[in-house]
Design an enzyme around this catalytic site. Sequence first.
Site, short mmCIF file in Angstrom:
data_model
loop_
_atom_site.label_atom_id
_atom_site.label_comp_id
_atom_site.label_asym_id
_atom_site.label_seq_id
_atom_site.Cartn_x
_atom_site.Cartn_y
_atom_site.Cartn_z
N HIS A 19 0.89 -1.18 0.00
CA HIS A 19 0.00 0.00 0.00
C HIS A 19 0.92 1.22 0.00
CE1 HIS A 19 -2.31 -2.99 2.40
NE2 HIS A 19 -3.40 -2.43 1.91
N ASP B 66 2.42 1.89 3.30
CA ASP B 66 3.41 0.92 3.83
C ASP B 66 4.80 1.36 3.44
OD1 ASP B 66 1.17 -0.68 4.33
OD2 ASP B 66 1.42 -1.74 2.42
C1 XLS Z 1 -7.49 -6.56 4.55
C2 XLS Z 1 -6.97 -6.81 3.23
C3 XLS Z 1 -5.89 -5.86 2.74
C4 XLS Z 1 -5.74 -5.95 1.25
C5 XLS Z 1 -5.01 -4.82 0.62
O1 XLS Z 1 -8.21 -7.35 5.12
O2 XLS Z 1 -6.56 -8.14 3.18
O3 XLS Z 1 -4.70 -6.07 3.40
O4 XLS Z 1 -5.11 -7.14 0.86
O5 XLS Z 1 -5.56 -3.59 0.95
#
Ligand code: XLS
Length: 439
Positions: A100, A103
Amino acid sequence: MEYFDFVKAVKYEGPASKNPYAFKFYNADEVILGKKMSEHLPFAMAWWHNLGANGVDMFGRGTIDKSFGATPNTLEHAKAKVDAGFEFMKKMGIKYFCWHDVDLVPEQDDINETNKLLDEVSDYILEKMKGTDIKCLWGTANMFSNPRFMNGAGSTNSPEVFAFAAAQVKKALDITVKLGGRGYVFWGGREGYEYLLNTDMALEQENIARLMRMAVDYGRSIGFKGDFYIEPKPKEPMKHQYDFDAATAIGFLRAHGLDKDFKMNIEANHATLAQHTFDHELCVSRINGMLGSIDANEGDPLLGWDTDQFPANVYDATFAMLQVLKAGGLTGGFNFDAKNRRPSNTREDMVKAFILGMDTFALGLRKAAAIIEDGRVDEFVNEKYAGWKKGLGKDIIDGKYDLKSLSEYACKLKNTKEPCSGNQEGIQEVVNEILFGGK
Ligand code: XLS
Ligand code: CA
Ligand code: CA
């Protein structure tokens, strides 16, 4: 600095090995059903969990040090994460990563400042990628953590917040393209609602589609050739989420004319939250031509929330790999959207978690291939539906009957015998024999 100095490289040593830092089942170059294991299983590291998650939960602060020797939330820290991440991926033999925007860099008060940091850190990542075969699997924008998204991003009541969501998607797409990403994900973090009486569901859903359409138009205009993905999830954080499961998300994409550009990113733990099995969600995506990528993890069957554990269940991995093999593979990959348990708080635990996940899917692949090669399961299914290939069944499929003529056909027969046995227990026995029969 070397962050994982206790291991040089994790290698395949085979099932007899007792080395905690070796693969027992994942043998990258071994060929299974005509393809190398590494090609069947393009594994990816999730930036947020592996380099970010520190074990914090609502009852206590973090237990895992993810500072990587830098002061958290600084540019220096963002770069230390890149260094640690690339050392980790190289040592594990992982070829892809997912992220993201937030991140990669700490989010600033001014979006222009965040974007500057993103430029700098993505340049640094690009530099690190040179001379390696490590690539970006997919990128995404975090449109759920910042309080501005409390009523949603695409589905927000506020056009200004919608504009900020658009800005984040644009930047995340720019960086995905810059890093050569295979895909771009929309997980609808807060795209849902808590209470119907204060919600305009139709407008919210139309606006989510509007944002996705803008993303497709912009992405294609800057040369993004990969797939967009919806990652379905039924709940958490919102009580109701619009992308409940694969069937719902596929229907939504078709209703809004987005189905040519999007596929599914199926997460195992989200499937079980929707009261489905993982392979059910993969199958729904596959039969609709929309199986794109996988978030490889598992939930705890006793807990009703998203625990994001490293996959250990070989049955589930086998059934998942059956679907992947039937689909002819993934255009995306297997992203370990999984985190160490809170008390597994050492760097050694990070390595062991990935060995577990990779070996579990390697076993799944081996066993799924063995089920296909054995042939008895497919043979039974073919036999079960054989009636549709000839005679009455074929005529129905070929459109030779309507409701009235079929009714006449049935009345002439007066009665019919029962269809064949479903043979579930027989098939379960075959599966156990293949999994545990020592072949
Ligand atoms: C949350 C999601 C998230 C997605 C990406 O539950 O798994 O991490 O994979 O935003
Ligand atoms: Ca996920
Ligand atoms: Ca999850």
